[in-house]
Design a protein around this motif. Sequence first.
Motif, mmCIF file in Angstrom:
data_model
loop_
_atom_site.group_PDB
_atom_site.id
_atom_site.type_symbol
_atom_site.label_atom_id
_atom_site.label_comp_id
_atom_site.label_asym_id
_atom_site.label_seq_id
_atom_site.Cartn_x
_atom_site.Cartn_y
_atom_site.Cartn_z
ATOM 1 N N ARG A 47 -17.572 -3.879 -7.121
ATOM 2 C CA ARG A 47 -16.107 -3.479 -6.609
ATOM 3 C C ARG A 47 -15.487 -2.172 -7.270
ATOM 4 N NH1 ARG A 47 -14.652 -9.763 -5.714
ATOM 5 N NH2 ARG A 47 -15.467 -10.165 -3.744
ATOM 6 N N ASN A 48 -15.921 -2.376 -8.506
ATOM 7 C CA ASN A 48 -15.203 -0.914 -9.361
ATOM 8 C C ASN A 48 -15.921 0.176 -8.859
ATOM 9 O OD1 ASN A 48 -13.145 -2.405 -10.689
ATOM 10 N ND2 ASN A 48 -14.637 -2.942 -12.522
ATOM 11 N N VAL A 49 -17.345 0.212 -8.724
ATOM 12 C CA VAL A 49 -18.077 1.437 -8.352
ATOM 13 C C VAL A 49 -17.643 1.732 -6.947
ATOM 14 C CG1 VAL A 49 -20.246 2.123 -7.641
ATOM 15 C CG2 VAL A 49 -20.122 0.676 -9.746
ATOM 16 N N ALA A 50 -17.353 0.582 -6.082
ATOM 17 C CA ALA A 50 -16.933 1.078 -4.654
ATOM 18 C C ALA A 50 -15.544 1.817 -4.618
ATOM 19 C CB ALA A 50 -16.855 -0.159 -4.011
ATOM 20 N N LEU A 51 -14.530 1.265 -5.653
ATOM 21 C CA LEU A 51 -13.115 1.778 -5.777
ATOM 22 C C LEU A 51 -13.173 3.055 -6.147
ATOM 23 C CD1 LEU A 51 -11.438 -1.178 -6.866
ATOM 24 C CD2 LEU A 51 -11.266 -0.378 -4.808
ATOM 25 N N GLU A 52 -14.137 3.470 -6.968
ATOM 26 C CA GLU A 52 -14.260 4.974 -7.521
ATOM 27 C C GLU A 52 -14.659 5.816 -6.267
ATOM 28 O OE1 GLU A 52 -16.871 4.729 -10.853
ATOM 29 O OE2 GLU A 52 -15.457 3.787 -12.105
ATOM 30 N N ARG A 53 -15.469 5.477 -5.374
ATOM 31 C CA ARG A 53 -15.940 5.968 -4.434
ATOM 32 C C ARG A 53 -14.910 6.279 -3.100
ATOM 33 N NH1 ARG A 53 -21.507 7.131 -4.631
ATOM 34 N NH2 ARG A 53 -21.536 7.789 -2.165
ATOM 35 N N CYS A 54 -13.857 5.174 -3.149
ATOM 36 C CA CYS A 54 -12.881 5.203 -2.034
ATOM 37 C C CYS A 54 -12.115 6.662 -2.007
ATOM 38 C CB CYS A 54 -12.096 4.150 -2.201
ATOM 39 S SG CYS A 54 -12.926 2.301 -1.675
ATOM 40 N N ASP A 55 -12.009 7.094 -1.004
ATOM 41 C CA ASP A 55 -10.843 8.393 -0.873
ATOM 42 C C ASP A 55 -9.716 7.960 0.298
ATOM 43 O OD1 ASP A 55 -12.476 8.676 1.445
ATOM 44 O OD2 ASP A 55 -13.175 10.502 0.843
ATOM 45 N N ALA A 56 -9.752 7.066 0.905
ATOM 46 C CA ALA A 56 -8.830 6.594 1.965
ATOM 47 C C ALA A 56 -7.483 6.299 1.269
ATOM 48 C CB ALA A 56 -9.272 5.632 2.941
ATOM 49 N N ARG A 57 -6.628 6.372 2.171
ATOM 50 C CA ARG A 57 -5.169 5.869 1.401
ATOM 51 C C ARG A 57 -5.172 4.310 1.273
ATOM 52 N NH1 ARG A 57 0.950 6.567 4.543
ATOM 53 N NH2 ARG A 57 1.686 4.896 2.934
ATOM 54 N N PHE A 58 -5.924 3.746 2.272
ATOM 55 C CA PHE A 58 -5.635 2.071 1.934
ATOM 56 C C PHE A 58 -7.147 1.763 1.942
ATOM 57 C CE2 PHE A 58 -2.346 3.563 5.196
ATOM 58 C CZ PHE A 58 -1.135 2.896 4.541
ATOM 59 N N LEU A 75 -4.519 -2.537 0.246
ATOM 60 C CA LEU A 75 -3.688 -1.956 -0.867
ATOM 61 C C LEU A 75 -3.523 -0.352 -0.528
ATOM 62 C CD1 LEU A 75 -3.217 -3.954 -3.337
ATOM 63 C CD2 LEU A 75 -5.327 -4.178 -2.096
ATOM 64 N N ASP A 76 -2.076 0.038 -0.565
ATOM 65 C CA ASP A 76 -1.878 1.451 -0.487
ATOM 66 C C ASP A 76 -2.324 2.268 -1.698
ATOM 67 O OD1 ASP A 76 -0.746 3.971 -0.057
ATOM 68 O OD2 ASP A 76 1.109 3.220 0.838
ATOM 69 N N ARG A 77 -3.104 2.968 -1.871
ATOM 70 C CA ARG A 77 -3.497 3.600 -3.254
ATOM 71 C C ARG A 77 -2.423 4.765 -3.558
ATOM 72 N NH1 ARG A 77 -7.995 6.093 -2.159
ATOM 73 N NH2 ARG A 77 -8.684 6.409 -4.446
ATOM 74 N N THR A 78 -1.577 5.269 -2.612
ATOM 75 C CA THR A 78 -0.459 5.982 -3.115
ATOM 76 C C THR A 78 0.412 5.252 -3.781
ATOM 77 O OG1 THR A 78 0.783 5.732 -0.942
ATOM 78 C CG2 THR A 78 -1.027 7.398 -0.871
ATOM 79 N N GLN A 79 0.743 3.880 -4.042
ATOM 80 C CA GLN A 79 1.610 3.298 -4.212
ATOM 81 C C GLN A 79 1.188 2.307 -5.685
ATOM 82 O OE1 GLN A 79 4.541 1.125 -1.991
ATOM 83 N NE2 GLN A 79 3.558 2.058 0.100
ATOM 84 N N VAL A 80 -0.099 2.397 -5.813
ATOM 85 C CA VAL A 80 -0.697 1.460 -6.820
ATOM 86 C C VAL A 80 -1.572 2.340 -7.653
ATOM 87 C CG1 VAL A 80 -2.201 -0.603 -7.330
ATOM 88 C CG2 VAL A 80 -0.888 -0.469 -5.070
ATOM 89 N N ALA A 81 -1.301 2.277 -8.826
ATOM 90 C CA ALA A 81 -1.737 3.047 -10.065
ATOM 91 C C ALA A 81 -3.245 2.655 -10.157
ATOM 92 C CB ALA A 81 -1.292 2.471 -11.562
ATOM 93 N N GLY A 132 -5.454 2.204 -12.356
ATOM 94 C CA GLY A 132 -5.989 1.163 -13.487
ATOM 95 C C GLY A 132 -5.638 -0.343 -12.848
ATOM 96 N N LEU A 133 -4.609 -0.521 -12.142
ATOM 97 C CA LEU A 133 -4.389 -2.010 -11.557
ATOM 98 C C LEU A 133 -5.376 -2.480 -10.771
ATOM 99 C CD1 LEU A 133 -0.433 -1.450 -10.893
ATOM 100 C CD2 LEU A 133 -1.435 -2.662 -12.714
ATOM 101 N N LEU A 134 -6.072 -1.541 -9.937
ATOM 102 C CA LEU A 134 -7.271 -1.981 -9.284
ATOM 103 C C LEU A 134 -8.401 -2.299 -9.820
ATOM 104 C CD1 LEU A 134 -6.292 0.381 -6.236
ATOM 105 C CD2 LEU A 134 -5.617 -2.020 -6.380
ATOM 106 N N ARG A 135 -8.606 -1.970 -11.118
ATOM 107 C CA ARG A 135 -10.209 -2.017 -11.739
ATOM 108 C C ARG A 135 -10.036 -3.688 -11.806
ATOM 109 N NH1 ARG A 135 -13.515 1.115 -13.127
ATOM 110 N NH2 ARG A 135 -14.470 -0.147 -14.518
#
Length: 327
Positions: free
Chosen positions: A73-84, A166-172, A174-177
């Motif tokens: 999941r961390n690998v996937a999150l690093e590749r995400c570029d959408a807002r949500f 999750l809205d990545r414009t509102q969440v730091a 590091g909190l998503l790892r």
Amino acid sequence: MTGGLDVVVAVRDGAAHLPTFLASARRNVAPGIRFVVVDDASRDGTADVLEAADDLPLDVVRGTEHRGVAASRNVALERCDARFVTFVDVDDWCAPGHLPALLTHAERVGAGMLRTDHVRVDGLRRTPERAPWDGPRGVVVPGRAGIGDAGGRALVDYPYLWAAVLDRTQVAPGLLRFDEDLRTAADRPWFWRLHLADVTCAVVDSPGYFYRRSAGSGSLTQSGEDRLLDFLPAYHRILDQALADGDLVVERRAVYGACRIVDFHVAKRDRLRPRLRRQLLAGAALLLARGSDEAFAAGVAGVPASGRRVLRGLREVGAAADAGAAA
């Protein structure tokens, strides 16, 4: 960062479930929706099944070394570029239009963390389950409002990643790892971290996610594997966060959650091998020894009467072990 919704999918040896997942994905394709799939070094035909699904907006990452679901999941999150961003498990499925509806809700409501309902699947039985929230739906509230006091259910203890956007414009970031050393239960301290950081949240009606709990689905809570005990370090981390926060109400909630999950697993300990049973009881004793007497009294009061005596005994054993180690 673009608009739209990235859907994180971690898979290992999921070839048997992928046809259902891919059929579900096809019924949820819409502009702005992409599936970020991490294949965690599968040994079956997972890679071939994914490669054949070239009609879908899949971004597939194939790992060569098994690292676990949290790392995937961390690998996937690093590749995400959408807002949500949201999550889907390959042994579950979404109703047609579920993901586009979630994206619409997220854009309209504006919360940092959107939570929703789901449908529990046990064999042929379907049971709608509502997110545990007594307040108005579709209304943005502080994240800490989802913690509550000891007793009952609260959003912080609704640890379903696929029931969150999750809205990545509102969440730091590091909190998503996720904590990669936790083979399971990594979602529990993850949600606690978001709520304690006061990421705004809202709950909406959208019971379009079907969560499979049937035997054979791969659900860890239905197995006797040693990784089942990872809930113990996961709850130690929750207590670390709650105690560092310094709010007694938060501490009571965390201790209550620890009491509830220990009660659940201890009641089912006979399914474990003797070695794991001993590890469960010893680890549970040390976990329950944490926190103040006031927090434990509030926490254990919310457990069914049949388990309270056992939990009190475990806390005494854990306290004695702590005292012995300190001496």
